[in-house]
Design a protein around this motif. Sequence first.
Motif, short mmCIF file in Angstrom:
data_model
loop_
_atom_site.label_atom_id
_atom_site.label_comp_id
_atom_site.label_asym_id
_atom_site.label_seq_id
_atom_site.Cartn_x
_atom_site.Cartn_y
_atom_site.Cartn_z
N ASP A 69 0.84 -1.19 0.00
CA ASP A 69 0.00 0.00 0.00
C ASP A 69 0.88 1.24 0.00
O ASP A 69 2.09 1.17 0.26
CB ASP A 69 -0.93 0.01 1.22
CG ASP A 69 -2.12 0.94 1.04
OD1 ASP A 69 -2.30 1.49 -0.06
OD2 ASP A 69 -2.87 1.14 2.02
N THR A 304 -7.11 11.34 -5.38
CA THR A 304 -8.40 10.66 -5.33
C THR A 304 -9.40 11.24 -6.32
O THR A 304 -10.50 10.69 -6.47
CB THR A 304 -9.00 10.73 -3.91
OG1 THR A 304 -9.13 12.12 -3.53
CG2 THR A 304 -8.11 10.03 -2.90
N LYS A 338 -0.19 6.72 -5.32
CA LYS A 338 -1.46 6.01 -5.40
C LYS A 338 -2.52 6.93 -5.98
O LYS A 338 -2.68 8.06 -5.54
CB LYS A 338 -1.91 5.50 -4.03
CG LYS A 338 -3.26 4.77 -4.08
CD LYS A 338 -3.50 3.87 -2.88
CE LYS A 338 -3.67 4.61 -1.59
NZ LYS A 338 -4.06 3.72 -0.48
N SER A 339 -3.23 6.43 -7.00
CA SER A 339 -4.31 7.18 -7.63
C SER A 339 -5.55 6.31 -7.67
O SER A 339 -5.51 5.20 -8.19
CB SER A 339 -3.90 7.59 -9.05
OG SER A 339 -4.94 8.31 -9.69
N THR A 340 -6.64 6.81 -7.12
CA THR A 340 -7.86 6.00 -7.01
C THR A 340 -9.00 6.51 -7.89
O THR A 340 -10.02 5.84 -8.00
CB THR A 340 -8.36 5.96 -5.55
OG1 THR A 340 -8.67 7.30 -5.12
CG2 THR A 340 -7.30 5.38 -4.63
N THR A 364 -2.72 2.12 -8.94
CA THR A 364 -3.91 2.79 -9.45
C THR A 364 -5.08 1.83 -9.33
O THR A 364 -4.94 0.63 -9.57
CB THR A 364 -3.76 3.23 -10.92
OG1 THR A 364 -3.78 2.09 -11.78
CG2 THR A 364 -2.48 4.02 -11.13
N THR A 365 -6.23 2.35 -8.95
CA THR A 365 -7.42 1.52 -8.77
C THR A 365 -8.61 2.02 -9.58
O THR A 365 -9.61 1.32 -9.69
CB THR A 365 -7.84 1.44 -7.30
OG1 THR A 365 -8.19 2.75 -6.84
CG2 THR A 365 -6.71 0.90 -6.43
N GLY A 366 -8.51 3.21 -10.15
CA GLY A 366 -9.63 3.78 -10.88
C GLY A 366 -9.84 3.13 -12.23
O GLY A 366 -8.94 2.52 -12.80
N CYS A 398 -1.99 -2.11 -11.07
CA CYS A 398 -3.10 -1.36 -11.69
C CYS A 398 -4.24 -2.32 -11.99
O CYS A 398 -4.15 -3.11 -12.93
CB CYS A 398 -2.64 -0.69 -12.98
SG CYS A 398 -1.23 0.42 -12.80
N GLY A 400 -7.79 -1.49 -12.29
CA GLY A 400 -9.05 -0.79 -12.48
C GLY A 400 -9.86 -1.21 -13.68
O GLY A 400 -10.83 -0.54 -14.02
#
Length: 621
Positions: A69, A304, A338-340, A364-366, A398, A400
């Motif tokens: 994380d 975010t 980190k980019s969500t 990245t999670t978006g 990544c 997403g």
Amino acid sequence: MEGLNMKKVNGWMMTMATVLLMACSSGNDWFDDYEQAMMPGDTSGGMMPGGDQTAAGGTALTGDLSSFDVAIDKTALSETGISVSSDDEDCVENFTPSTTIKIAYNGSSASVSGTADGVTVTTNGAHVTVQSTVKDMAYEVSGTTTDGSLKIYSEKKFMLTLNGVNITNPTGAAINSQCKKRNYVVLADGTENTLTDGSSYTTVEGEDMKATLFSEGQLLFSGSGSLTVNANCKNGICSDDYIVFRPGNNVYVKAAKSNCVKSNDGIWVRGGVINLETAGTASKGMNTDGYVQIDGGRVTAITTGGGEYDDEDQDVNGAAGVKCDSIFVMNGGELLLKSTGAGGKGISTDQNLTINGGTIKVITTGKKYIYGSLDTSPKGIKSDTNLTINGGEVMVRCLGGEGSEGIESKATLSINSGSVAVYTYDDPINAKSALNVSGGYVYTYATNNDGIDSNGSIHISGGVVIACGTTQPEAGFDCDQNTFTITGGTLIGIGGTTSTPSSSTTKQATAVVGVSSLTSGQYLTLASSDGTNIFAFQLPRSYQQATLLVSSPSMKTGSSYTFSSGASVSDTSSAFYGYISNAKTSGGSTIATFTQSSTVTTSNFNGGMGGNPGGPGGRPF
């Protein structure tokens, strides 16, 4: 490097000694069944090439690709200072003030002590304005106000010491420097300083005020105090020139609507602890029209915000941990991103991106951001031109959905040394023009696409490269019908199919073998007819049908080889993401045999990849 003027960095051609080995495990089913990792200097049981690995079913260790994380961490680093040359004008050590004026805030008022010819200081409640025409001035601010500010007009460079100050300006910037020269900002050792702007700005015609801490000139930070910047309206820290951070700095910026750190000409992190959080739509942790260079310290950026449509550019863009319009160079330190939000990225550059050392970790999670017929996809590390990795550790995750790629170059992507580990939904590594690997350790795992994808050629001449794609029509290695050349290194590619290496250019024995099934968590082994084990590799997922591409300096034309699965492995001295060279094995069941009849040999394989961009069923670049 230490003495160079920052404005000249865009022309730098940088080379450095490289750093080898590190990374972490990954996989889809494998994350449920088996997790392993390795980090340089890790004494917690992690593994590195040359180290030990726990047996199958071992524990998940720090740095695991499936679970690492990125979080704000203000803990100070034990850093050595930079070497300061006498001609380095970016260092406050080469600035000697002749006079210091002290400003102390006390609620709704401010007191001023000290005078100098050519300097006028006026106060309006706790709003302080400095007018200066003389050189070698220093200002020191302290105290607290909830309705105040500091504005400096100066024709010469100056030093500003933050000595335990807390300024909130409800109608604008907390500190606004209209000086176009160097602004030496000293965070006094042991102090805590806070700057907060208002939710809206009352501006002066003809003057910029772009941030809570804004300067027309260079912002050159030093000192080991802390600085917290709360940006409610615009950027947190902004220079219309360039910004430098140094060892000892401890800076935290939280932006509600815009970028945390913004500059026109560049951002240079020579050290320090820099924590950045922004919730703004399409906002960036660090954003510059120039270059970014990171030599040390620890930079953490969390975004975010989602994507947006830009009316001026008539295009869409997303948030990013680091965005630069010129080059990006990483020589040392840590960069944690980190980019969500939808379309969010870790690093995004318009020009060359070079990693020479240090540690980069990106999450990245978006999902993809879509506006009408336009869209922008989440990416871990993206360069619009060449991307080169010469050393260090790179970890990217990544997940997403469609378009979530790990490392992408829209020109040539080169890996010459270091460790690269990527776990993504879409392609972990994607190159538009060419992918070249000459050394280092590379591990890729895709949950829904190719392990490694080049829309141009692939040339591998050294290193260890492990590419895990999904089932047919996806591949371990995919370069369409372009040239695929292997002249050295160790390769393991697993997928539903593969691009076939070119027999006219490949110089190292390479085999492409189709097998009926593979089981997650079991060891796949390759041994020669005399019983010599070439490698063992713990499978990250199960396949009902798979194509294996293998190449090794140990493989020879004219020799016969056997693939087995389910063996026990006792020697894990060269373990890397489940890959173990020259492993000592016992047991296991034969799943395929072949004779290396030519440099490129195929067995139970109907042909290589080809056709549309991205390969059959693949996605256009």
